[in-house]
Design a protein around this motif. Sequence first.
Motif, short mmCIF file in Angstrom:
data_model
loop_
_atom_site.label_atom_id
_atom_site.label_comp_id
_atom_site.label_asym_id
_atom_site.label_seq_id
_atom_site.Cartn_x
_atom_site.Cartn_y
_atom_site.Cartn_z
N ILE A 18 2.61 -5.82 -12.66
CA ILE A 18 2.04 -7.04 -12.08
C ILE A 18 2.84 -7.37 -10.84
O ILE A 18 4.08 -7.44 -10.89
CB ILE A 18 2.09 -8.20 -13.09
CG1 ILE A 18 1.12 -7.88 -14.22
CG2 ILE A 18 1.79 -9.51 -12.41
CD1 ILE A 18 0.35 -9.02 -14.74
N PRO A 49 -11.87 -0.69 -3.08
CA PRO A 49 -10.98 0.20 -3.82
C PRO A 49 -9.50 -0.05 -3.59
O PRO A 49 -8.71 0.89 -3.71
CB PRO A 49 -11.40 1.58 -3.30
CG PRO A 49 -11.86 1.33 -1.90
CD PRO A 49 -12.34 -0.09 -1.83
N PHE A 50 -9.11 -1.27 -3.25
CA PHE A 50 -7.69 -1.57 -3.07
C PHE A 50 -7.35 -2.85 -3.81
O PHE A 50 -8.23 -3.62 -4.18
CB PHE A 50 -7.35 -1.74 -1.58
CG PHE A 50 -7.69 -0.53 -0.76
CD1 PHE A 50 -6.81 0.53 -0.68
CD2 PHE A 50 -8.90 -0.45 -0.09
CE1 PHE A 50 -7.13 1.66 0.06
CE2 PHE A 50 -9.23 0.69 0.64
CZ PHE A 50 -8.34 1.74 0.72
N HIS A 51 -6.07 -3.06 -3.99
CA HIS A 51 -5.65 -4.27 -4.70
C HIS A 51 -5.36 -5.43 -3.75
O HIS A 51 -5.18 -6.55 -4.20
CB HIS A 51 -4.40 -3.99 -5.55
CG HIS A 51 -4.67 -3.09 -6.71
ND1 HIS A 51 -4.29 -1.77 -6.75
CD2 HIS A 51 -5.32 -3.32 -7.87
CE1 HIS A 51 -4.66 -1.23 -7.90
NE2 HIS A 51 -5.29 -2.14 -8.59
N PHE A 84 0.81 -1.22 0.00
CA PHE A 84 0.00 0.00 0.00
C PHE A 84 0.85 1.27 0.00
O PHE A 84 0.32 2.36 -0.10
CB PHE A 84 -0.92 0.03 1.23
CG PHE A 84 -1.95 -1.06 1.26
CD1 PHE A 84 -3.17 -0.90 0.62
CD2 PHE A 84 -1.70 -2.24 1.93
CE1 PHE A 84 -4.13 -1.90 0.67
CE2 PHE A 84 -2.66 -3.26 1.97
CZ PHE A 84 -3.87 -3.08 1.34
N LYS A 139 7.49 -3.92 -11.60
CA LYS A 139 7.77 -4.62 -12.85
C LYS A 139 6.48 -4.63 -13.64
O LYS A 139 5.47 -5.12 -13.16
CB LYS A 139 8.18 -6.05 -12.54
CG LYS A 139 9.66 -6.20 -12.43
CD LYS A 139 10.19 -7.42 -13.14
CE LYS A 139 11.69 -7.31 -13.21
NZ LYS A 139 12.35 -7.99 -12.10
N LEU A 160 -1.92 -4.44 -11.31
CA LEU A 160 -2.12 -3.16 -10.63
C LEU A 160 -2.70 -2.14 -11.62
O LEU A 160 -1.99 -1.29 -12.15
CB LEU A 160 -0.79 -2.67 -10.06
CG LEU A 160 -0.20 -3.61 -9.01
CD1 LEU A 160 1.13 -3.09 -8.51
CD2 LEU A 160 -1.16 -3.76 -7.83
N LEU A 161 -3.99 -2.26 -11.85
CA LEU A 161 -4.67 -1.34 -12.76
C LEU A 161 -5.33 -0.24 -11.95
O LEU A 161 -5.82 -0.49 -10.85
CB LEU A 161 -5.74 -2.11 -13.55
CG LEU A 161 -5.22 -2.96 -14.69
CD1 LEU A 161 -6.28 -3.93 -15.14
CD2 LEU A 161 -4.78 -2.08 -15.85
N PRO A 162 -5.36 0.96 -12.51
CA PRO A 162 -6.03 2.04 -11.79
C PRO A 162 -7.55 1.80 -11.75
O PRO A 162 -8.10 1.13 -12.61
CB PRO A 162 -5.69 3.28 -12.62
CG PRO A 162 -5.31 2.78 -13.96
CD PRO A 162 -4.76 1.40 -13.77
N PHE A 163 -8.19 2.33 -10.73
CA PHE A 163 -9.64 2.20 -10.62
C PHE A 163 -10.33 3.28 -11.45
O PHE A 163 -9.77 4.36 -11.65
CB PHE A 163 -10.07 2.31 -9.16
CG PHE A 163 -9.46 1.23 -8.31
CD1 PHE A 163 -9.93 -0.07 -8.40
CD2 PHE A 163 -8.44 1.52 -7.43
CE1 PHE A 163 -9.37 -1.07 -7.62
CE2 PHE A 163 -7.87 0.51 -6.66
CZ PHE A 163 -8.33 -0.78 -6.74
N LEU A 174 7.87 -8.49 -17.25
CA LEU A 174 7.81 -9.85 -16.70
C LEU A 174 7.82 -10.88 -17.83
O LEU A 174 8.53 -11.88 -17.78
CB LEU A 174 6.55 -10.03 -15.87
CG LEU A 174 6.63 -9.66 -14.40
CD1 LEU A 174 5.25 -9.80 -13.78
CD2 LEU A 174 7.61 -10.57 -13.69
N SER A 231 -8.74 5.32 -2.17
CA SER A 231 -7.58 4.42 -2.10
C SER A 231 -6.26 5.18 -1.95
O SER A 231 -5.22 4.56 -1.84
CB SER A 231 -7.53 3.53 -3.34
OG SER A 231 -8.05 4.19 -4.46
N ASN A 280 -0.51 7.32 -11.32
CA ASN A 280 -0.52 5.89 -11.65
C ASN A 280 0.85 5.42 -12.10
O ASN A 280 1.26 4.30 -11.84
CB ASN A 280 -1.54 5.60 -12.76
CG ASN A 280 -2.97 5.76 -12.29
OD1 ASN A 280 -3.23 5.78 -11.10
ND2 ASN A 280 -3.90 5.89 -13.23
N LEU A 326 1.80 3.31 -9.10
CA LEU A 326 1.17 2.04 -9.44
C LEU A 326 1.96 1.29 -10.52
O LEU A 326 1.71 0.12 -10.78
CB LEU A 326 -0.27 2.32 -9.93
CG LEU A 326 -1.35 1.28 -9.66
CD1 LEU A 326 -1.41 0.96 -8.18
CD2 LEU A 326 -2.70 1.80 -10.14
#
Lengths: 967, 108
Positions: A645, A575-577, A535, B96, A659-662, B101, B27, B64, B68
């Motif tokens: 990923i 809303p979290f991964h 997080f 990554k 890990l895609l944005p919401f 990957l 989030s 992002n 992210l």
Amino acid sequence: MGVPAFFRWLSRKYPSIIVHCLEEKAKEYNGIKIPVDTSKPNPNEVELDNLYLDMNGIIHPCTHPEDKPAPKNEDEMMVAIFEYIDRLFNIVRPRRVLYMAIDGVAPRAKMNQQRSRRFRASKEGVELVEEKEKMREEVIQRGGYLPPDEIKERFDSNCITPGTEFMDNLAKCLRYYVADRLTNDPGWSNITVFLSDASVPGEGEHKIMDFIRRQRAQPNHDPNTHHCLCGADADLIMLGLATHEPNFTIIREEFKPNKPRPCALCGQMGHEIKDCQGLAREKQGEHDEFADTIPVSEQEFIFIRLSVLREYLERELTMASLPFPYDFERSVDDWVFMCFFVGNDFLPHLPSLEIREGAIDRLVGIYKDVVHKTGGYLTENGFVNLERVELIMQAVGVAEDNIFKKRKEDEEGFKRRMKEKKKRMKGGQGPAFVPYGQFAPQALGGRGRSMPVQNARQSAYEMRMQGNRDNRNQEAAQSLRAMMRNGKTSAGPSDDVNSRGVKRKAEDSDEEPEPEDNVRLWEDGWKQRYYKTKFDVDETDDEFRKKVVMSYVEGLCWVLRYYYQGCASWKWYFPFHYAPFASDFKDIKGMFSDFEKDTKPFKPLEQLMGVFPAASGNFLPTSWRALMTDPESSIIDFYPDDFAIDLNGKKYAWQGVALLPFVDERRLRAALDDVYPDLTEEENRRNSLGSDVVFVGKSHPLCDFIRELYLAESHEVTEIPAELCHGIQGILNLDDDPILPDKPVQSPIPMLRDNTSNSAIGIKFKDPQYEASYVFRAVVLPGAKMPNKVLKPGDWEQSNRGPWRPQLGFNPNRQQAHLDQSGFRKLNHHVGRNQGPGLFGSGPPRGGHHGGRQYSNAPPPRNYQGNYGSSQRGNYSSQYSSQSGMSQPPRAANPSQYSWNQQGAHGWNRSVQSQPAAYQQNQQRGQGGWRPPHNQQGSMRGGPQQGGNSGQGYSLPPPSRRYDWNP
Amino acid sequence: MAAADVEDFIEQNRHLSDLVETFRTISESDKHWKSRREFIFRNINDYEDPHVDHLLALSMVWANNVFLGCRYHPELLEKVKEMADGIVVEDAPVFKTRDELIKQHQKR
């Protein structure tokens, strides 16, 4: 719940829930296919009322199958879907209702998963095409042969999403299909067909649940309806349990891991695309007659009997001396709830709960421990008691530390064992050198006389040097291999001798570095590291941690409500991964009160914007598509080209967390407001919310009623009179473009005929409506009869009732499989054929012995003397053609058959053997392709019948005792 | 704009900062939000009312990418990096991407 592990775990722990399906195959006579009459009794010895199809589980394998070549175009896909439904219909043979539900727009909670699947699928598709092209070039350069690349567009499986033209077309095709079957298939004549296509919001299985729930809650519902739900998702099991209907069965394809797949390049089996050599295809069978058959058997189906699962659960969950009265139904609901912790489509699973580590057993153990303290059940009618859940979570939390440590130990242990195993395998390659020449080992007492050793030092030196050379070759080969990944150079003679090439892959995978794991859950401080890595927050940030826990608590409430009451909020999502730890669930009691009321689902095209990557933009109108790529777009951030990923302890990219944005719903809607005017009329239609449709055939009591509605042209809503349709209720409304009797239904597929003599009728249908505050009760309905118990009673041994006979199918009084005379003759014949003519012709003792013994148990038919030989031949040829699916002219008399007859005749004079003995012998010898009866149904039935048709002198066998079929 | 400047800015533009506060998503941690808020403050003058959503999109593209691991079109990334010039992100996470990957796996 897309968790294959869950089903595997369940079927291992509760094996009796699984019953193999018996499927009657269509027969072919003179090349004409005779369809199965599904109005006949169900060969599974059970009559099922309602069949529900979660269509997406059918659409995917039919449009892009994994174990056979893909259909060439959309028309072939549709036909494949029709055939699949036909197959299911034939197995299940519903007597009242067929409900087909295609996924419509899903609740927002599902969107993250859908996004992740579609973003991945899009990338995987592109990669496959690239790899194919690369390999194709390589193979052709090496001089291999590949079938010409068909000029077909790659099927983007992403089009299986509501709102696309494909889904719209599918809905049209299914209407045609239903009308056709209702008109022409006798098995369909009395059933009510519901079609809920992609224009109706909701996931397919949940639309089905809504239907069942809303039928159950009205007074005319038959509490003893036998439901059968088709689909492979593990959550169907949960949903089925959640209905509390006593007769609920799930049908799915049998799960077979590691099924061989054809190479994507040359279409042959046995290798993957990266090993494709472009070799000429091997001939299949003597004359290549099996060229088009796939070497794997056709996918078979299994039933999962939830009534048996309920029996198991009753044993497991029953608790004595509770401070409150025990109610099995309530404990089932709690069990369902706890399964959500381990994985579901809407929430990531808790890090400490892995199904493969026995998480559910652990939870059940804790549950039974804690329930004494909680003072009641965790859930009621799909509503969660958070105070009690907290106690469970805290108990899991206490164990968390040990779970992580043990997980690490197990992993290390596994790795060590694998390494040792590999070492053992390598070690088995033989000694460094083998003495040869005059030192070569000789058999004791051999004929060769031992010679005096000459020049021993020189020989020993040579042997040693030879051994060194071999070793050096091996080393050289190894280093060469390390250098050249895909090199096909043969690496030294020793390599060839030991044929070690096959093992290369395993070695390579061993050398793969472990994906780095910064969290190290097995070391102290794991919680801080987890929050920091996953997080990006500090350990001191209690607020944030609380926010995650709160969202997760909301999620648990949402999911359970979704299963028991329907979608509580179309807007809510997690809303979290990642999930928090069980030990973080503190003071959760006040964390949730209720969901926002009156939320609305997305429109189909809006949802497409929410789940598609830019690469699938071709399914959207131009100006909408531009929003996905234009740097000036106000939602461009939803559509990254590539995304991270997190392997999260796993090995492969597809197992990791994407890990895609919401999606920001407000911004999405605002952006779409500008482009809504660009929609064509057709697109507007596709974007609108549709309705379920109900269809019946002309002999259905409801048919005339609906016809009257159309004649009266009354556009008011009408309720179904309960007495016309097995107590099913609902609201009818005229369809704008209805299917009507005597109105031809055009075929949307060129290769299928128009239905010119249609007699089906269709009308819009809506589930019975209830007030918003209505609570569907999770109880067994009054009047419901519980099915007979299947499991062996715990006190069976004490009761002295003789040996326990397990029940294998639906019917407790099932007749045991039994072969009559003709069956044995046939079996024998089969065996004879497979042994080849030579065996019987020359009459070696073994073959002759067996032949004789098997015959000995059946008295000769009356007119044997004159006709036997020819009758056998007739039987033989017709059986042959029916099995191979080809109509071949009867074979010429086989010389071996005559000698075999003599052998047989000889055998009859011998002593009599009991039938079972002969049968067992057959099995042990493993010849003749004999399989357990349920697989052989088609040929068992076809065989004797056709033998009779050839008009020989012996009477037909009596009809099988197990089924009610008439020859 | 250093951290102190941001505080000053918030003090002086109460109304605007209240508005911007509504753009925070559930989030987002404090750390992530602070950075993105700064991104918005720095550029909000160039994206007046009807274009605020575009600014938000760009701020998310940047966030992002940083927090992210998402990749966007190089030109777009270039643009948001320019817009974020001077924002200090301490201890940004490392990722990554899927492509990396897969490539890594293929090389083996």
